[in-house]
Design a protein around this motif. Structure first.
Motif, PDB file in Angstrom:
ATOM      1  N   GLY A  69       0.787  -1.225   0.000  1.00 36.90           N
ATOM      2  CA  GLY A  69       0.000   0.000   0.000  1.00 36.90           C
ATOM      3  C   GLY A  69       0.817   1.273   0.000  1.00 36.90           C
ATOM      4  O   GLY A  69       0.449   2.262  -0.647  1.00 36.90           O
ATOM      5  N   LYS A  70       1.944   1.269   0.725  1.00 34.47           N
ATOM      6  CA  LYS A  70       2.747   2.498   0.769  1.00 34.47           C
ATOM      7  C   LYS A  70       3.344   2.805  -0.598  1.00 34.47           C
ATOM      8  O   LYS A  70       3.460   3.974  -0.987  1.00 34.47           O
ATOM      9  N   ALA A  71       3.680   1.761  -1.358  1.00 39.37           N
ATOM     10  CA  ALA A  71       4.176   1.969  -2.725  1.00 39.37           C
ATOM     11  C   ALA A  71       3.058   2.484  -3.624  1.00 39.37           C
ATOM     12  O   ALA A  71       3.268   3.403  -4.420  1.00 39.37           O
ATOM     13  N   CYS A  72       1.868   1.899  -3.480  1.00 41.89           N
ATOM     14  CA  CYS A  72       0.710   2.376  -4.253  1.00 41.89           C
ATOM     15  C   CYS A  72       0.439   3.844  -3.975  1.00 41.89           C
ATOM     16  O   CYS A  72       0.199   4.628  -4.902  1.00 41.89           O
ATOM     17  N   LEU A  73       0.483   4.215  -2.700  1.00 41.54           N
ATOM     18  CA  LEU A  73       0.201   5.591  -2.314  1.00 41.54           C
ATOM     19  C   LEU A  73       1.230   6.557  -2.912  1.00 41.54           C
ATOM     20  O   LEU A  73       0.873   7.624  -3.423  1.00 41.54           O
ATOM     21  N   ALA A  74       2.498   6.169  -2.866  1.00 42.04           N
ATOM     22  CA  ALA A  74       3.549   7.029  -3.431  1.00 42.04           C
ATOM     23  C   ALA A  74       3.317   7.257  -4.920  1.00 42.04           C
ATOM     24  O   ALA A  74       3.403   8.396  -5.410  1.00 42.04           O
TER      25      ALA A  74
END
Length: 191
Positions: free
Chosen positions: A64-69
């Motif tokens: 999720g943190k990669a998606c958000l970035a």
């Protein structure tokens, strides 16, 4: 433009460097991930603690943190997705909060790919599942998945090829010890 690039680099690195595995290990009162298994802070090492909930949450948050970035970068300036993708992955692998020793990056890799091409993501996830359920070796499944990502992006999708090659090269570098163990036939299976 320089301001935009700096902003994307800082944001992507910050999001990538959030140490999900360590956070969930603390929440669930697990051992220090850096002292068990591979010493990495990613999903596979959390799984070695035997806590499947913590491992699943680590996977979801690292993804999720990669998606958000990438999502925020796309909103801001979609010309900077390449930079954001590389930096968020590097942030996960080398988080400043953990003296630059994080996870191996595969969950974040999947998050990036899902944002640039959902169909490519689904296909490489299928590759991971097939290899993992056949061999029960997470690193082997990740490597096959990443290599298939290059082939699929070249042969079928004909897009984002350079980005996929760079991201896959980073994943291969983080898995070099696993590759040695795979060649030697002593890589750990996940039961």
């Amino acid at each position: 433009m320089i301001f935009e690039i700096v902003l994307v680099i800082l944001l992507s690195y910050f999001l990538g460097s959030i140490p999900s595995g360590v956070i969930f290990a603390k929440i669930f009162n697990l051992e220090d991930l850096r002292t068990i298994g591979s010493g990495n802070t990613g999903t596979t090492n959390v799984l070695r603690t035997g806590n499947y909930t913590a491992a699943a949450l680590t996977l979801i948050f690292d993804f999720g943190k990669a998606c958000l970035a990438i999502y925020l970068t796309l909103l801001f300036n979609d010309d900077l997705v390449f930079i954001s993708s590389v930096v968020v992955l590097i942030g996960h692998i080398f988080p400043v909060w953990l003296r630059f020793k994080g996870g191996k990056g595969f969950a974040s890799y999947l998050g990036i790919i899902s944002m640039i091409n959902i169909y490519l993501f689904l296909l490489i996830s299928l590759v991971w599942l097939i290899v993992f359920f056949y061999k029960k070796i997470s690193s082997l499944a990740a490597l096959f998945s990443c290599l298939s990502c290059i082939l699929l992006s070249i042969i079928i999708f004909k897009s984002n090829v350079m980005l996929v090659i760079v991201l896959t090269a980073i994943i291969i570098l983080t898995h070099r010890e696993n590759i040695k163990r795979l060649i030697g036939g002593n890589e750990t299976e996940i039961k």
